[in-house]
Structures are given as C-alpha cells and as structure tokens.
Motif scaffolding. Structure first.
Motif, PDB file in Angstrom:
ATOM      1  N   GLY A  25      60.432  31.429  33.512  1.00  0.00           N
ATOM      2  CA  GLY A  25      61.203  32.632  33.267  1.00  0.00           C
ATOM      3  C   GLY A  25      60.706  33.229  31.842  1.00  0.00           C
ATOM      4  O   GLY A  25      60.142  32.501  31.036  1.00  0.00           O
ATOM      5  N   TYR A  26      60.997  34.506  31.763  1.00  0.00           N
ATOM      6  CA  TYR A  26      60.355  35.255  30.622  1.00  0.00           C
ATOM      7  C   TYR A  26      61.521  36.116  30.309  1.00  0.00           C
ATOM      8  O   TYR A  26      61.952  37.223  31.203  1.00  0.00           O
ATOM      9  CB  TYR A  26      59.282  35.681  30.607  1.00  0.00           C
ATOM     10  N   TYR A  27      61.963  36.483  29.108  1.00  0.00           N
ATOM     11  CA  TYR A  27      62.936  37.295  28.774  1.00  0.00           C
ATOM     12  C   TYR A  27      62.531  38.212  27.447  1.00  0.00           C
ATOM     13  O   TYR A  27      61.778  37.864  26.299  1.00  0.00           O
ATOM     14  CB  TYR A  27      64.148  36.531  28.106  1.00  0.00           C
TER      15      TYR A  27
ATOM     16  N   ALA B 200      69.684  36.666  23.982  1.00  0.00           N
ATOM     17  CA  ALA B 200      68.716  36.216  25.109  1.00  0.00           C
ATOM     18  C   ALA B 200      68.897  34.791  25.298  1.00  0.00           C
ATOM     19  O   ALA B 200      68.886  34.493  26.496  1.00  0.00           O
ATOM     20  CB  ALA B 200      67.256  36.508  24.573  1.00  0.00           C
ATOM     21  N   VAL B 201      68.994  34.032  24.442  1.00  0.00           N
ATOM     22  CA  VAL B 201      69.075  32.575  24.477  1.00  0.00           C
ATOM     23  C   VAL B 201      70.613  32.184  25.331  1.00  0.00           C
ATOM     24  O   VAL B 201      70.603  31.449  26.198  1.00  0.00           O
ATOM     25  CB  VAL B 201      69.293  31.674  23.201  1.00  0.00           C
ATOM     26  N   ARG B 202      71.699  33.178  24.958  1.00  0.00           N
ATOM     27  CA  ARG B 202      72.645  32.808  25.593  1.00  0.00           C
ATOM     28  C   ARG B 202      72.826  33.100  27.109  1.00  0.00           C
ATOM     29  O   ARG B 202      73.342  32.701  28.059  1.00  0.00           O
ATOM     30  CB  ARG B 202      73.954  33.363  25.163  1.00  0.00           C
TER      31      ARG B 202
ATOM     32  N   LYS C 253      72.043  30.388  32.843  1.00  0.00           N
ATOM     33  CA  LYS C 253      71.482  30.127  34.049  1.00  0.00           C
ATOM     34  C   LYS C 253      71.216  28.485  34.261  1.00  0.00           C
ATOM     35  O   LYS C 253      71.018  27.773  35.269  1.00  0.00           O
ATOM     36  CB  LYS C 253      70.240  30.742  34.292  1.00  0.00           C
ATOM     37  N   VAL C 254      70.404  27.902  32.850  1.00  0.00           N
ATOM     38  CA  VAL C 254      70.038  26.720  32.867  1.00  0.00           C
ATOM     39  C   VAL C 254      70.604  26.071  31.705  1.00  0.00           C
ATOM     40  O   VAL C 254      70.842  26.730  30.595  1.00  0.00           O
ATOM     41  CB  VAL C 254      68.704  26.457  33.077  1.00  0.00           C
ATOM     42  N   TRP C 255      70.841  24.559  31.612  1.00  0.00           N
ATOM     43  CA  TRP C 255      70.925  23.959  30.227  1.00  0.00           C
ATOM     44  C   TRP C 255      69.650  23.941  29.404  1.00  0.00           C
ATOM     45  O   TRP C 255      68.762  23.900  29.884  1.00  0.00           O
ATOM     46  CB  TRP C 255      71.251  22.606  30.705  1.00  0.00           C
ATOM     47  N   VAL C 256      69.868  24.388  28.427  1.00  0.00           N
ATOM     48  CA  VAL C 256      68.717  24.341  27.223  1.00  0.00           C
ATOM     49  C   VAL C 256      68.902  23.313  26.231  1.00  0.00           C
ATOM     50  O   VAL C 256      69.755  23.177  25.502  1.00  0.00           O
ATOM     51  CB  VAL C 256      68.696  26.036  26.388  1.00  0.00           C
TER      52      VAL C 256
ATOM     53  N   GLU D 265      71.682  27.214  16.032  1.00  0.00           N
ATOM     54  CA  GLU D 265      73.064  26.766  15.463  1.00  0.00           C
ATOM     55  C   GLU D 265      74.206  27.555  16.010  1.00  0.00           C
ATOM     56  O   GLU D 265      75.448  27.082  16.594  1.00  0.00           O
ATOM     57  CB  GLU D 265      73.259  27.180  14.071  1.00  0.00           C
ATOM     58  N   ALA D 266      73.970  28.818  16.514  1.00  0.00           N
ATOM     59  CA  ALA D 266      75.051  30.028  17.183  1.00  0.00           C
ATOM     60  C   ALA D 266      75.218  29.173  18.575  1.00  0.00           C
ATOM     61  O   ALA D 266      76.112  29.342  19.208  1.00  0.00           O
ATOM     62  CB  ALA D 266      74.461  31.202  17.155  1.00  0.00           C
ATOM     63  N   ALA D 267      73.932  28.868  19.202  1.00  0.00           N
ATOM     64  CA  ALA D 267      74.086  28.362  20.510  1.00  0.00           C
ATOM     65  C   ALA D 267      74.302  27.203  20.705  1.00  0.00           C
ATOM     66  O   ALA D 267      74.325  26.794  22.088  1.00  0.00           O
ATOM     67  CB  ALA D 267      72.664  29.000  21.323  1.00  0.00           C
TER      68      ALA D 267
END
Length: 407
Positions: free
Chosen positions: A49-51, A65-67, A72-75, A94-96
């Motif tokens: 995927g690409y964002y 973007a990361v959230r 959709k998936v575990w990061v 740290e935020a995510a």
C-alpha cells in the motif's frame, strides 16, 4: 511484519530500503509526497500500500496517515532513513504507540550541543561545545576555549554549512553569515586536531550487530573546500587486527548506550590525534553518499538486506567477513560551468579494471556541481581490493590520472 516506510520514492536511493524489506518478507506500506503513479513498477510492487501526504515532515499529516494505516493493519515498525525525516518519524511513533527510536534519542542525535553534553556526562571523550543563541555567547566561548573553533547548524548533517574560524575577524564574519541565513541558534565547538573517519553500525536492542570503520582522506572540511583535491573515503577490512579499531568500536558502543539507541542504523564521526580518540557526532540513520554500497562490495553481502533482516527478524542473515577494503574517489571538474570531456579513463581501466566497482561520469554539456556539494556530486570512481594500502594507492592514482575538463 508490517512496516511503514517514510518516503520510498525520493531521494532515489530510498527504493533500496523498500526493496530490501520486501525481499526478506516484510509487508511494506509507503508514505510519501509523490503521486503513486510516478513510482516505478518494481517499487510499487514491493509495497502492499501507499499513502500520499503533502509533507513527510508534517507531524500532523504523518500521524493521520499512520493512524489510517493502523485502522487497516497492525503496524509493527515505522522506519525513516533520511536525517530530516527522523524527528517527525519519532514524534509519530510516540503518538501512534509504535516501537522504535524515541523522540529523546532522536533529539540527542540531531542537536549537537545536547548530544555532546549527554556524552560528556557519560564519560565519552568529545570536544568542548556549546549551543549559542546570541553572538555574545559565541564570543565568550571563544575567549574560554580559544581558536580554532567550528561553527555549524545545531541540527545539520555532515559538513553542510560547517565553518572553521581561526581568529576574531573570521568569527565575526562567520556570525554575520549565519545571521544572514536566518540562523537563530548554532553549535560552537572546540576544533579537534587529528585524522577523521566514521564508524557505522546496525544495532539491535542497543547492541551492535554489524559495524564498519571508514577513513577520510583528507578530512571533510578540507575536502569540501579545495577544488584540486580528489578526496576519498575508504572502508577498512582490518578491523579484527587492530587495537585502534577495537577502541573505535568500544567508543561507538558507549555512544549508542548513552544516547539510548535501540534498533537502528547509525553513522558516527570521530577524530584521532594528539588528544587520542574523540567522538564528533552521530546520526541515528544510515550513512549517505553510497557508503552501504561500499560495505556491500567489501563483504560480498547486501547490507540493505542485512538491515531489513535485522529490522524484521531481529537477527542478521550473514556475517561481515571483510575480504576487501573498498573506497570512493571524487573527481572534481577543473572549473565551474559545464562538462567538456574527460581524459585518463582508459588508462585507469587498463590498469585496474578488475578492481573497479563502478564509475560515474556526467555527459558532456552537463552542468557541474560546486566542490562543497559532496563526494558524489560530479564524477567519481569506486573500487575494492583485498589489501587496504594497495587500494589507497589505486585511488590516489585515479585522482591523479583522470581529469574532468569543464568550463
């Protein structure tokens, strides 16, 4: 393992990290500033995927973007390999709630005065330094420490915008230049006399898994300011046979522990002279200017894949056996302007063809880059050889034989 990779398409070398991660079986999701259709097929195929975001240095955009990806998936990891991207990436982690290099560690690896203060407190030998927000602080430091001094941006990378001053008049001129470029805070350091090199690692949980020691000829400030010099850096294959290289490795491990670096590539500069071995600075990211290409050639191992394997599985795939030393020699144009042609290439090919890794020779009519633009800005040749001293002589010969005619 699901890995978010920051800016897969630019600069061009970034694709190597993505392809390496995909090659070891990681599921890679890219976040970048380019439209997806502008990425080449191989790079697109390496990502699931690409964002697209407006700026990968925008913490707000990157966090959103990361959230979205996390919905959709575990990061498992968020990786950034460009110096300017490391702090936003740390803040987003740290935020995510994603493991990886912390904001504190990233700050210490970017802010040179804070970095050196933390290392002095840990007993790591380094030059005297200070952060200066006002000219009077620089003058006070100069009076206390004496000349020569080094002035640089607090969060700069490499030798960019770094100046040496040897007296009051040069210091006054340098401060005026920094002010005219909008600098509100700079790092000021004691000049450390000695030979300069760098120590690069890939670490896992705060311990060095792979490492390489590389020498500059001549030191960077001289190399980046003198046209007639064909500067080199050369990675050694003698690390196992030298007390000095063991001392460099021990220094590197102490720095990694003091700054709280866990699992990451690192790039660490050092000096060795009358005062012994001294730490200079560190980046918590891979080195630039094709260093990993040289390390790959000197070990017959794909270092990008090794990094990916350690990031993904927590262990190396291969060991560094160091059958070769490897290096690059930069070839400066005779003048600024456009490339008019080359001489000496055939002679070098005839003498050393089997040891030449590659060369880069911009075409006739191509605009030259300034001397300070770096080792790969214009023409260059990269080589390897089983004997370090022989390689040094070969690189010297390349620099003396090949001429880049320009004007």
């Amino acid at each position: 393992m699901n890995i978010v990779f920051v800016e897969p398409g630019f600069p061009a070398n970034q694709r190597r990290f993505v392809l390496a991660l995909a090659s070891v079986g990681a599921n890679v999701i890219g976040i970048g500033e380019s439209d997806e259709y502008t990425l080449d097929d191989e790079l697109r195929d390496a990502m699931s995927g690409y964002y697209k975001v407006g700026s990968v240095t925008s913490v707000h955009e990157m966090t959103e973007a990361v959230r979205f990806v996390q919905s959709k998936v575990w990061v498992d990891r968020l990786e950034a390999t460009v110096e300017a991207h490391t702090m936003p990436a740390a803040q987003v982690r740290e935020a995510a709630g994603i493991p990886g290099t912390s904001v504190r560690t990233t700050w210490l690896c970017r802010d040179k005065p804070s970095m050196k203060q933390a290392l002095r407190e840990a007993g790591v030998p380094t030059a005297a330094s200070t952060a200066a927000d006002h000219a009077h602080e620089v003058w006070a430091f100069a009076e206390s420490v004496g000349y020569p001094l080094i002035l640089k941006p607090r969060d700069g990378a490499g030798a960019k915008d770094t100046v040496r001053v040897d007296g009051d008049s040069e210091l006054s001129h340098a401060l005026t230049d920094f002010g005219s470029h909008g600098s509100t805070s700079i790092a000021v350091e004691e000049f450390v006399e000695g030979h300069e090199g760098f120590y690069d690692t890939i670490t896992r949980n705060g311990r060095v898994v792979h490492d390489w020691t590389t020498h500059y000829y001549p030191n960077v400030l001289e190399a980046m300011r003198t046209r007639w010099i064909s500067p080199q850096f050369v990675t050694t294959n003698r690390m196992a046979d030298s007390d000095f290289y063991r001392e460099v490795a021990e220094l590197g491990q102490r720095v990694i522990e003091a700054l709280g670096i866990e699992t990451s590539a690192t790039h660490m500069e050092w000096f060795y002279g009358p005062k012994g071995l001294r730490f200079s600075e560190i980046g918590c990211r891979p080195p630039g200017v094709g260093c990993w290409d040289l390390y790959s050639a000197s070990n017959d191992v794909d270092v990008y894949r090794e990094w990916a394997h350690i990031i993904t599985y927590g262990m190396p795939e291969h060991q560094m056996r160091r059958p070769y030393a490897a290096g690059i020699v930069a070839l400066r144009p005779t003048a600024n302007g456009t490339i008019q042609g080359y001489s000496g290439i055939d002679e070098i090919q005839g003498r050393y063809g089997e040891w030449i890794l590659d060369g880069h020779f911009p075409p006739q009519g191509h605009h030259t880059q300034p001397v300070e633009a770096g080792y790969m800005a214009n023409a260059y040749v990269r080589m390897r050889h089983p004997d370090y001293d022989t390689l040094r002589g070969m690189l010297d010969d390349v620099g003396q034989t090949i001429t880049v005619h320009a004007g």
